[in-house]
Design a protein around this motif. Structure first.
Motif, PDB file in Angstrom:
ATOM      1  N   LYS A  84       1.499  36.601 -23.012  1.00  0.00           N
ATOM      2  CA  LYS A  84       0.384  35.659 -22.957  1.00  0.00           C
ATOM      3  C   LYS A  84      -0.972  36.365 -22.938  1.00  0.00           C
ATOM      4  O   LYS A  84      -1.924  35.935 -23.601  1.00  0.00           O
ATOM      5  CB  LYS A  84       0.531  34.767 -21.729  1.00  0.00           C
ATOM      6  CG  LYS A  84      -0.566  33.719 -21.593  1.00  0.00           C
ATOM      7  CD  LYS A  84      -0.340  32.851 -20.352  1.00  0.00           C
ATOM      8  CE  LYS A  84      -1.445  31.818 -20.208  1.00  0.00           C
ATOM      9  NZ  LYS A  84      -1.242  30.969 -19.005  1.00  0.00           N
ATOM     10  N   HIS A 109       6.303  33.969 -23.883  1.00  0.00           N
ATOM     11  CA  HIS A 109       4.958  33.513 -23.539  1.00  0.00           C
ATOM     12  C   HIS A 109       4.504  34.040 -22.184  1.00  0.00           C
ATOM     13  O   HIS A 109       3.312  34.207 -21.938  1.00  0.00           O
ATOM     14  CB  HIS A 109       4.897  31.988 -23.567  1.00  0.00           C
ATOM     15  CG  HIS A 109       5.128  31.406 -24.930  1.00  0.00           C
ATOM     16  ND1 HIS A 109       4.381  31.759 -26.027  1.00  0.00           N
ATOM     17  CD2 HIS A 109       6.050  30.502 -25.377  1.00  0.00           C
ATOM     18  CE1 HIS A 109       4.803  31.103 -27.091  1.00  0.00           C
ATOM     19  NE2 HIS A 109       5.821  30.330 -26.731  1.00  0.00           N
ATOM     20  N   ASN A 110       5.455  34.284 -21.300  1.00  0.00           N
ATOM     21  CA  ASN A 110       5.100  34.813 -19.981  1.00  0.00           C
ATOM     22  C   ASN A 110       4.645  36.269 -20.063  1.00  0.00           C
ATOM     23  O   ASN A 110       3.708  36.675 -19.375  1.00  0.00           O
ATOM     24  CB  ASN A 110       6.291  34.698 -19.026  1.00  0.00           C
ATOM     25  CG  ASN A 110       6.588  33.257 -18.659  1.00  0.00           C
ATOM     26  OD1 ASN A 110       5.739  32.384 -18.814  1.00  0.00           O
ATOM     27  ND2 ASN A 110       7.799  32.991 -18.177  1.00  0.00           N
ATOM     28  N   TYR A 146      13.313  37.696 -20.846  1.00  0.00           N
ATOM     29  CA  TYR A 146      11.960  37.338 -20.426  1.00  0.00           C
ATOM     30  C   TYR A 146      11.355  36.372 -21.447  1.00  0.00           C
ATOM     31  O   TYR A 146      11.336  36.666 -22.651  1.00  0.00           O
ATOM     32  CB  TYR A 146      11.071  38.572 -20.308  1.00  0.00           C
ATOM     33  CG  TYR A 146      11.548  39.572 -19.285  1.00  0.00           C
ATOM     34  CD1 TYR A 146      11.370  39.339 -17.930  1.00  0.00           C
ATOM     35  CD2 TYR A 146      12.185  40.750 -19.679  1.00  0.00           C
ATOM     36  CE1 TYR A 146      11.806  40.255 -16.980  1.00  0.00           C
ATOM     37  CE2 TYR A 146      12.620  41.671 -18.744  1.00  0.00           C
ATOM     38  CZ  TYR A 146      12.435  41.410 -17.396  1.00  0.00           C
ATOM     39  OH  TYR A 146      12.872  42.317 -16.463  1.00  0.00           O
ATOM     40  N   CYS A 147      10.846  35.257 -20.966  1.00  0.00           N
ATOM     41  CA  CYS A 147      10.187  34.304 -21.854  1.00  0.00           C
ATOM     42  C   CYS A 147       8.992  34.988 -22.519  1.00  0.00           C
ATOM     43  O   CYS A 147       8.148  35.582 -21.833  1.00  0.00           O
ATOM     44  CB  CYS A 147       9.726  33.080 -21.073  1.00  0.00           C
ATOM     45  SG  CYS A 147       8.789  31.901 -22.075  1.00  0.00           S
TER      46      CYS A 147
END
Length: 758
Positions: A649, A645-646, A642-643
Motif C-alpha cells: 500500500k 494491498h497490506n 500476505y495480502c
C-alpha cells in the motif's frame, strides 16, 4: 544481553567515529546501551515503523520506562559523577516526549547496525589483522609511544646526570691540585684531606663510566623500541590501505587519518631526539646512526598516502580527481613548494618501483599538484582536480585476455625536505589498480576486473597478482557485501539466494548440496557466457544490482522481493499455494529485470505457475513496481500469505489531479494475459480519482499479450508460462483521440504521449 556482550568486545577495535555515530551523545549515549543492555534487548523494537502512528502509545510507554530506570540507577550510584551523568541523560530523554515513536525507531536502527557490524566482523577473512590495527588509539600504538618517550627521557636523564657528575669531577680535580705540596710527615692534616678527595674523585670517575655505559645501553633500547613502534605504524598504514582497497566491495572503512598523522609526527620527533642524543654522546656509534637514518627514511617514505583514490575504472578523455596526503606535512621545510607529479604505470612497472619508470605508457593532462597545508584540518594534501588520460599504450595481451583485464596504476612522486634533515628525500606511492577503457560499453567488464582484484588480492602481494580460482564461500561473501553496499541496504542475500547464485555460476541447477568449497574461476565469473545466455555471470548480477539500487531499494529492504530463485525451487514453494499467490524474483534470462511469478488455474482444472514478462529499468521508470502490482488482478497474496494491498500500500501512487485546460486525464494501467485481448476498460483496482467527470475515464496501457501455450506436462505438475510479448497500448472505443489515428492501433508509447501533450 548477548548482543551487547559481543559489541563490547568489538567496540575496542572500531574507529572512534563509528562508535560516536552509532551511539550519538545527544540522543542515545553509550551509557544507556551499557546500563540498560538486558532491558533493551528484551523489548520488541523491530515492530516499530515510523509511519505507524498507532504505535505511539507503546513507544511512549517504553520511553517512560527508560527514563524511570535511568533515574533509579542514578539514585543507586555511590559515585557523584555517575549519579550526575545518569540524571543528565534521563533529562535529555525528555526531548523525545513529543516524538516517542521516533525514539523507538532510533533504538531499532541502532540494534540493527550492531548486528550488521557483528556480522561483517565475523565474515572478514582478515579479522585478526583488522582487530589488531583498526583503532590505533588507545591501542598498542599509544602504549608503545609511551614506552618510546619514557626511554628517551631515561637517555636524557643519563646525559644530565653525566653532565652534573662531570662538572663535580672537574671541580674536585681542581681542588685536589690546589692541595698538592711537599709531604712533611704522615700526620699532616692536608695529606688526609688529599686522600679523601682522591677517593671521591675516583668514585666520581667510576660513576661517570657506569652511567655512560648505561646511557649507550639505553640508547640501544630506545632505538629498538622506536623500531618496534614504527613497524606497528607502517603495518597500520598498510592495513589502512588494505581496508581502503576492500571498501570497493563494501567492507567497512574509516578514512580518518588524523590519529595516524599524530603517530607519524610523534615518531619523527622521537627520531630527532635520539639522533641528537647520539651526537651528544661524544663518540661515534655507526650501527645506531645507520638504524636511525634508515628508520627516518622509511617514515618519510611511508607517510605519503593516496587519501582519495582515483576511479578504478577510467575512460580516456574524461576528467577525474584524486588526493594525495602527506602525514608529515607540518614538518616539511619551508621555502620551495613541494610539487607532486602523477604518471600512469603498467603492472610490470609497479613491480619495479625501486627505479623510476623509463617507458611512458600513457599521456596525462593536469598531472601535477602542489602540496598545501590546511591549518583548519591540519592536513597537508595535493589535489589533482581535473586530471585526464589523453591516451594509453597497451601491453601485448596473452591468449584471450581483453583490454578490460589489463591493470594500470598511478605513481605519485616528489622530492621533499623535512625540517631538521640536511638532505632531501625522494618519495613515491602508487594508487590502487585501475582499468582504462575507451568506451562506456567496456565499463561493466572493467568493473568485474576491479571487483575480482579487490575481493581476492592477498596483503603485501606482488602488484597486481590475483588467484585464478577462489572458493565459492569467498565469492559468495563478496557478492553479498557488494550487493548490500551498492544498494545501501541492511537486508542481505539469504541462503536461498546464495544457493541459486551458486547453481547459476556452476551451471548445476539440480545440485542441492554444499557449494562452499567448490572453486570459482575468473572465466566463470566474467569471461564465459552463461549457458544459453548472451551474457556472463557478472554482467547479469551487476544488472540486477543496478536495477535494485535505482528502482527496488525500498522493496528489497522491506523483504518484499524473494530475489534470486531457480524455477525448480519456485515450483516447490508455490505448488501447494492458492491461486493468486505470487512472489517477486529477479529474471535469470534478462539483464536487469524483475518478474512476478504467480499461481493460477490451468485449463484442465489444476494449477500452473506463470511468470510475467520481466520489468526492466525502462518499465519501472514509466510505472512503479507497486502500481503495477496493484493493477494486476490475478495476483492477490504475496508469498506465503500476505495480502498484497497490506504490504504494498505504501508504494501505491496517489491519483494525479486533473490537468485542467480542457484535457482528458491519462491513467496508465498494467494488464496481463487475457486482459490484453480486450479493448474495454477494466475495473480499476485502486482508489477512485476525484469526483470530476474528467477523471472518470481510465486510459489503459502497457498490456501484456496472451502467453504462448505451455509445453505438454502431466496434469499434476505445475506449468510455467512466460508472458514475453511486448506490451501494447490499447485505447477504449469511446474515447475521441486528439490525434487523427485509427482506434485500437498499437503505437509507440512515447509517440502517443507526445501527441496527447500537443
Amino acid at each position: 544481553m548477548a548482543q551487547w556482550t559481543q559489541m563490547t568486545q568489538l567496540i575496542q577495535y572500531l574507529p572512534d567515529q563509528t562508535v560516536n555515530e552509532l551511539y550519538p551523545s545527544s540522543s542515545f549515549p553509550i551509557e544507556i546501551r551499557h546500563f540498560l543492555a538486558d532491558w533493551i534487548e528484551g523489548q520488541r523494537w523491530e515492530e516499530f515503523v515510523l509511519e505507524k502512528v498507532e504505535q505511539e502509545p507503546q513507544a511512549q510507554t517504553l520511553l517512560d520506562q527508560i527514563i524511570s530506570i535511568l533515574q533509579t540507577l542514578a539514585q543507586q550510584k555511590v559515585s557523584v559523577v555517575d549519579k550526575m551523568k545518569l540524571m543528565q541523560i534521563s533529562r535529555n530523554m525528555n526531548m523525545f516526549q513529543q516524538q516517542p515513536l521516533q525514539f523507538s525507531v532510533m533504538v531499532r536502527d541502532i540494534l540493527r547496525k550492531e548486528r550488521l557490524l557483528l556480522s561483517e566482523a565475523s565474515q572478514m577473512p582478515n579479522l585478526q589483522q583488522y582487530q589488531h590495527f583498526s583503532n590505533p588509539e588507545p591501542g598498542p600504538s599509544v602504549a608503545n609511544m609511551w614506552d618510546v618517550d619514557h626511554q628517551v627521557l631515561k637517555v636524557q636523564d643519563c646525559r644530565q646526570k653525566i653532565h652534573q657528575l662531570q662538572e663535580e669531577l672537574n671541580w674536585e680535580r681542581q681542588n685536589f691540585e690546589s692541595l698538592q705540596g711537599p709531604n712533611q710527615n704522615g700526620l699532616d692534616p692536608q695529606n688526609s684531606e688529599r686522600q679523601k678527595l682522591q677517593n671521591h674523585i675516583q668514585q666520581l670517575e667510576y660513576n661517570v663510566k657506569v652511567i655512560t655505559t648505561n646511557r649507550v645501553q639505553l640508547l640501544q633500547e630506545s632505538v629498538d623500541c622506536l623500531d618496534q613502534c614504527q613497524t606497528r605504524l607502517i603495518s597500520r598504514l598498510k592495513a589502512w590501505r588494505w581496508e581502503q582497497h576492500k571498501a570497493t566491495i563494501g567492507h567497512p572503512f574509516n578514512d580518518n587519518l588524523n590519529s595516524l598523522q599524530t603517530w607519524c609526527e610523534q615518531l619523527l620527533g622521537v627520531n630527532g631526539k635520539l639522533r641528537q642524543e647520539l651526537m651528544l654522546i661524544g663518540e661515534s656509534i655507526p650501527e645506531l646512526q645507520e638504524r636511525l637514518e634508515q628508520l627516518l627514511q622509511d617514515l618519510i617514505q611511508s607517510s605519503l598516502i593516496v587519501d582519495k583514490q582515483p576511479p578504478q575504472v577510467i575512460k580516456t578523455q574524461s576528467k577525474f580527481s584524486t588526493t594525495v596526503r602527506y602525514l608529515l606535512g607540518d614538518k616539511v621545510a619551508p621555502g620551495k613548494p613541494v610539487v607532486l607529479k602523477a604518471q600512469i604505470i603498467t603492472e610490470l612497472q609497479a613491480r619495479n618501483l625501486g627505479q623510476l619508470p623509463s617507458d611512458n605508457v600513457g599521456e596525462l593532462i593536469n598531472n601535477t599538484a602542489i602540496l598545501e597545508h590546511n591549518t583548519t584540518s591540519k592536513s597537508t594534501c595535493a589535489t589533482f582536480r581535473n586530471m585526464s588520460i589523453k591516451k594509453i599504450k597497451r601491453a601485448d595481451r596473452k591468449g584471450s585476455e581483453s583490454v578490460t583485464e589489463e591493470k594500470f596504476a598511478f605513481l605519485f612522486s616528489t622530492e621533499i625536505t623535512i625540517t631538521g634533515c640536511d638532505t632531501p628525500y625522494r618519495i613515491q606511492m602508487i594508487s590502487l589498480p585501475v582499468v582504462v577503457i575507451v568506451h562506456g560499453s567496456q565499463d561493466n567488464n572493467a568493473l568485474a576486473t576491479i571487483i575480482w582484484d579487490c575481493a581476492f588480492a592477498e596483503p603485501d602481494r606482488v602488484p597486481f597478482v590475483v588467484p585464478e580460482r577462489v572458493p565459492w564461500r569467498l565469492m559468495c561473501m563478496t557478492l553479498n557485501s557488494k550487493f548490500t553496499s551498492e544498494v545501501q541496504t541492511q537486508h542481505s542475500l539469504d541462503q536461498y539466494n546464495k544457493h541459486f547464485l551458486a547453481q547459476k555460476i556452476f551451471d548445476k541447477s539440480d545440485f542441492s548440496g554444499d557449494f562452499s568449497s567448490m572453486m570459482v574461476s575468473w572465466a566463470q565469473f566474467n569471461k564465459e557466457v552463461l549457458p544459453g545466455r548472451p551474457f556472463t555471470f557478472w554482467q547479469w548480477f551487476e544488472g540486477v544490482m543496478e536495477l535494485t539500487k535505482k528502482h527496488l531499494k525500498e522493496y528489497w529492504s522491506d523483504g518484499l522481493i524473494f530475489g534470486f530463485i531457480g524455477k525448480q525451487h519456485l515450483h516447490v514453494i508455490l505448488k501447494d499455494r492458492p491461486n493468486g499467490t505470487f512472489l517477486l524474483r529477479f529474471s535469470d534470462s534478462e539483464i536487469g529485470g524483475i518478474t512476478i511469478a504467480y499461481v493460477s488455474a490451468s485449463e484442465n482444472g489444476g494449477q500452473k505457475i506463470q511468470n510475467i514478462q520481466p520489468f526492466t529499468k525502462r518499465d519501472l521508470e514509466i510505472r512503479s513496481l507497486g502500481d503495477r502490482i496493484r493493477d494486476i488482478n490475478h495476483i492477490t497474496f504475496l508469498y506465503p500469505n500476505y495480502c498484497k494491498h497490506n504490504v504494498f500500500k505504501k508504494y501505491y501512487t496517489d491519483p494525479q489531479p486533473s490537468p485542467g485546460r480542457g484535457y482528458i486525464p491519462v491513467t496508465l494501467h498494467t494488464k496481463v494475459g487475457m486482459e490484453a485481448g480486450s479493448a474495454s476498460l477494466p475495473v480499476p483496482n485502486m482508489p477512485p480519482h476525484s469526483e470530476s467527470p474528467h477523471n472518470a475515464i481510465d486510459f489503459s496501457m502497457h498490456q501484456f499479450q496472451q502467453p504462448f501455450p505451455p509445453d505438454p506436462m502431466p496434469e499434476s505438475s505445475p506449468t510455467e508460462v512466460f508472458s514475453n510479448q511486448k506490451p501494447s497500448l490499447v485505447f477504449p472505443d469511446d474515447i475521441n483521440l486528439p490525434v487523427d489515428l485509427p482506434q485500437n492501433m498499437d503505437m509507440d508509447f512515447d509517440t502517443i504521449l507526445k501527441d496527447l501533450e500537443d
